[in-house]
Scaffold this motif. Structure first.
Motif, PDB file in Angstrom:
ATOM      1  N   ALA A   1       0.840  -1.192   0.000  1.00 37.92           N
ATOM      2  CA  ALA A   1       0.000   0.000   0.000  1.00 37.92           C
ATOM      3  C   ALA A   1       0.874   1.241   0.000  1.00 37.92           C
ATOM      4  O   ALA A   1       1.760   1.386   0.811  1.00 37.92           O
ATOM      5  CB  ALA A   1      -0.895   0.002   1.231  1.00 37.92           C
ATOM      6  N   THR A   2       0.619   2.137  -0.897  1.00 39.33           N
ATOM      7  CA  THR A   2       1.393   3.366  -0.972  1.00 39.33           C
ATOM      8  C   THR A   2       0.594   4.509  -0.379  1.00 39.33           C
ATOM      9  O   THR A   2      -0.572   4.682  -0.691  1.00 39.33           O
ATOM     10  CB  THR A   2       1.720   3.704  -2.429  1.00 39.33           C
ATOM     11  N   ALA A   3       1.221   5.288   0.479  1.00 34.59           N
ATOM     12  CA  ALA A   3       0.527   6.384   1.123  1.00 34.59           C
ATOM     13  C   ALA A   3       0.121   7.439   0.112  1.00 34.59           C
ATOM     14  O   ALA A   3       0.825   7.721  -0.836  1.00 34.59           O
ATOM     15  CB  ALA A   3       1.436   7.009   2.181  1.00 34.59           C
ATOM     16  N   CYS A   4      -1.046   8.008   0.325  1.00 34.95           N
ATOM     17  CA  CYS A   4      -1.512   9.087  -0.542  1.00 34.95           C
ATOM     18  C   CYS A   4      -0.855  10.391  -0.130  1.00 34.95           C
ATOM     19  O   CYS A   4      -0.483  10.566   1.004  1.00 34.95           O
ATOM     20  CB  CYS A   4      -3.030   9.236  -0.445  1.00 34.95           C
ATOM     21  N   GLY A   5      -0.785  11.315  -1.040  1.00 38.23           N
ATOM     22  CA  GLY A   5      -0.216  12.610  -0.719  1.00 38.23           C
ATOM     23  C   GLY A   5       0.484  13.184  -1.911  1.00 38.23           C
ATOM     24  O   GLY A   5       0.560  12.571  -2.967  1.00 38.23           O
ATOM     25  N   SER A   6       1.014  14.401  -1.753  1.00 37.75           N
ATOM     26  CA  SER A   6       1.695  15.043  -2.863  1.00 37.75           C
ATOM     27  C   SER A   6       3.010  14.339  -3.134  1.00 37.75           C
ATOM     28  O   SER A   6       3.558  13.670  -2.283  1.00 37.75           O
ATOM     29  CB  SER A   6       1.955  16.518  -2.523  1.00 37.75           C
ATOM     30  N   THR A   7       3.527  14.496  -4.324  1.00 36.90           N
ATOM     31  CA  THR A   7       4.783  13.873  -4.678  1.00 36.90           C
ATOM     32  C   THR A   7       5.928  14.609  -4.015  1.00 36.90           C
ATOM     33  O   THR A   7       5.799  15.754  -3.598  1.00 36.90           O
ATOM     34  CB  THR A   7       5.001  13.900  -6.200  1.00 36.90           C
ATOM     35  N   SER A   8       7.061  13.938  -3.946  1.00 31.71           N
ATOM     36  CA  SER A   8       8.213  14.554  -3.297  1.00 31.71           C
ATOM     37  C   SER A   8       8.648  15.808  -4.029  1.00 31.71           C
ATOM     38  O   SER A   8       9.122  16.756  -3.421  1.00 31.71           O
ATOM     39  CB  SER A   8       9.358  13.556  -3.221  1.00 31.71           C
ATOM     40  N   SER A   9       8.513  15.836  -5.335  1.00 28.46           N
ATOM     41  CA  SER A   9       8.945  17.013  -6.072  1.00 28.46           C
ATOM     42  C   SER A   9       8.078  18.211  -5.716  1.00 28.46           C
ATOM     43  O   SER A   9       8.522  19.352  -5.764  1.00 28.46           O
ATOM     44  CB  SER A   9       8.862  16.759  -7.584  1.00 28.46           C
TER      45      SER A   9
ATOM     46  N   ASN B   1       5.194  -2.079  -7.095  1.00 33.91           N
ATOM     47  CA  ASN B   1       3.786  -1.868  -6.757  1.00 33.91           C
ATOM     48  C   ASN B   1       3.430  -0.429  -6.427  1.00 33.91           C
ATOM     49  O   ASN B   1       2.332  -0.162  -5.940  1.00 33.91           O
ATOM     50  CB  ASN B   1       3.403  -2.773  -5.578  1.00 33.91           C
ATOM     51  N   VAL B   2       4.326   0.496  -6.665  1.00 37.77           N
ATOM     52  CA  VAL B   2       4.031   1.906  -6.414  1.00 37.77           C
ATOM     53  C   VAL B   2       3.210   2.464  -7.581  1.00 37.77           C
ATOM     54  O   VAL B   2       3.673   2.442  -8.731  1.00 37.77           O
ATOM     55  CB  VAL B   2       5.338   2.711  -6.250  1.00 37.77           C
ATOM     56  N   PRO B   3       1.990   2.946  -7.335  1.00 35.03           N
ATOM     57  CA  PRO B   3       1.145   3.436  -8.425  1.00 35.03           C
ATOM     58  C   PRO B   3       1.816   4.481  -9.307  1.00 35.03           C
ATOM     59  O   PRO B   3       1.657   4.469 -10.523  1.00 35.03           O
ATOM     60  CB  PRO B   3      -0.065   4.027  -7.679  1.00 35.03           C
ATOM     61  N   GLY B   4       2.589   5.369  -8.696  1.00 36.38           N
ATOM     62  CA  GLY B   4       3.234   6.422  -9.467  1.00 36.38           C
ATOM     63  C   GLY B   4       4.307   5.930 -10.415  1.00 36.38           C
ATOM     64  O   GLY B   4       4.769   6.676 -11.284  1.00 36.38           O
ATOM     65  N   LEU B   5       4.731   4.670 -10.241  1.00 37.04           N
ATOM     66  CA  LEU B   5       5.756   4.090 -11.115  1.00 37.04           C
ATOM     67  C   LEU B   5       5.184   2.970 -11.982  1.00 37.04           C
ATOM     68  O   LEU B   5       5.930   2.207 -12.599  1.00 37.04           O
ATOM     69  CB  LEU B   5       6.914   3.537 -10.277  1.00 37.04           C
ATOM     70  N   ALA B   6       3.854   2.878 -12.044  1.00 31.34           N
ATOM     71  CA  ALA B   6       3.189   1.755 -12.716  1.00 31.34           C
ATOM     72  C   ALA B   6       3.648   1.564 -14.162  1.00 31.34           C
ATOM     73  O   ALA B   6       3.829   0.438 -14.628  1.00 31.34           O
ATOM     74  CB  ALA B   6       1.677   1.934 -12.664  1.00 31.34           C
ATOM     75  N   LYS B   7       3.864   2.673 -14.875  1.00 30.18           N
ATOM     76  CA  LYS B   7       4.227   2.525 -16.289  1.00 30.18           C
ATOM     77  C   LYS B   7       5.668   2.048 -16.495  1.00 30.18           C
ATOM     78  O   LYS B   7       6.057   1.717 -17.608  1.00 30.18           O
ATOM     79  CB  LYS B   7       3.993   3.824 -17.041  1.00 30.18           C
TER      80      LYS B   7
END
Length: 354
Positions: free
Chosen positions: A21-29, A271-277
């Protein structure tokens, strides 16, 4: 003072369920210069948890997110309140002291500093608040009311080196570190040793994104991408990045080269949604279960038996491990299992410096 905390089977099983499970929130950038903060409530009296993130904060897809998972799990189970504050790249010692002090003044207990950068400030602040229990991840603070949550990163990285050596088609791999500091050198040392003991002919590129007091290397995906591209151009086809959210840039670069692999860190980055592609290029990740350490500390407060001293989570207790998402390690799993067994039984001693 307690020296080593053993991880219970129940906690490990629960962590495994929440692992991806990946925490929701703004990206590090978006967050790295914000000094942002947030709070949430699990209802009831529960435990008031203060979490002081390193640069990148919640949403870094890596180290900070792992800590957040542990706090989220505790809040859900025990109720109470979670207050989150995030470091800025430009932080001074005074900034870190103020962040920890503000949480203590507000009655949060425990207060966890996520990252070695909080060591000096926690040493000072913990002395001012002797009735508050503090935790620090990835460093040791010698104080009666501090739990030092540490991991054998070099052991997990050794297994990553073995995997890289078995998967490379060019006998050429790379390591990228966020900053040239002792903690990240443990990652580098284990990776190089694992790779070279598996294939003595292998060439290993090493590069750091920042040095000295500059911590920007942990929150600069553009730097990670540039460094990885440079190593790919030199001929490396497997790249391991221990650099917080900067690793997302490295994985992006690797995904652009057919046949190349990236190795993630801290969280299961497949499994990180932001890296799915890019996930089909993520060979594995060296998972450091910061969430378990954070959860254990919070539970100890709830139980009225605060953990203090050095609490280490090694490979043998799954404090560090290799992720298997994607199934890319199936063909080499027996050799990885053999290497793990030798580390656990002491046949292999993994170095902590390159």
């Amino acid at each position: 003072m307690r020296r080593v905390a053993k991880i219970s089977a129940a906690v490990l099983a629960s962590a495994a369920l929440t692992f991806t499970a990946t925490a929701c929130g703004s990206t590090s950038s978006e967050k790295k210069d914000s000094g942002s903060d947030s709070s949430s409530s699990g209802g009831g009296k529960g435990v008031k948890i203060g979490l002081a993130y390193d640069v990148g904060g919640r949403g870094d897809f890596s180290f900070n997110d792992s800590a957040a998972r542990g706090a989220d799990k505790a809040t859900k189970e025990f109720g109470g309140e979670l207050k989150e504050l995030t470091a800025k790249v430009t932080d001074t010692e005074a900034d870190r002291e103020q962040r920890l002090s503000s949480l203590a003044d507000a009655g949060y207990n425990p207060i966890v500093g996520v990252g070695f950068a909080y060591a000096a400030s926690m040493t000072k602040v913990s002395a001012k608040y002797p009735d508050t229990t503090f935790g620090i991840v990835d460093s040791v603070v010698d104080a009666k009311n501090v739990s030092s949550i540490t991991f054998t990163e070099e052991q997990g990285s050794y297994l990553a080196g073995v995997a890289a050596a078995l998967k490379t088609k060019k006998d050429h791999v790379g390591f990228i570190g966020g900053a040239d500091i002792p903690l990240i050198k443990k990652f580098e040392a284990g990776f190089i040793q694992g790779a070279k003991e598996t294939n003595p002919k292998i060439k290993v590129e090493s590069q750091y994104l920042s040095r000295g007091s500059d911590t920007s290397g942990f929150a600069s995906p553009d730097k990670g991408k540039e460094a990885a591209q440079g190593q790919l151009d030199k001929g490396a086809d497997v790249i391991y990045t221990a650099a917080g959210s900067s690793g997302t840039g490295a994985i992006e670069a690797v995904a652009g080269v057919k046949g190349a692999w990236g190795i993630g860190v801290d969280s299961d980055q497949y499994n990180v949604p932001g890296l799915a592609k890019y996930k089909e290029s993520v060979l594995t990740s060296v998972v450091k279960n910061v969430d378990i350490g954070v959860y254990d500390l919070i539970k100890s407060i709830k139980d009225g038996k605060p953990l203090t001293g050095v609490n280490t989570y090694p490979l043998k207790d799954d404090g560090v491990s290799l992720s298997v998402s994607g199934g890319f390690l199936k063909d080499i799993q027996p050799k990885l299992d053999e290497a793990k067994k030798k580390i656990v039984d002491g046949s292999i001693t993994v170095k902590t410096t390159p």
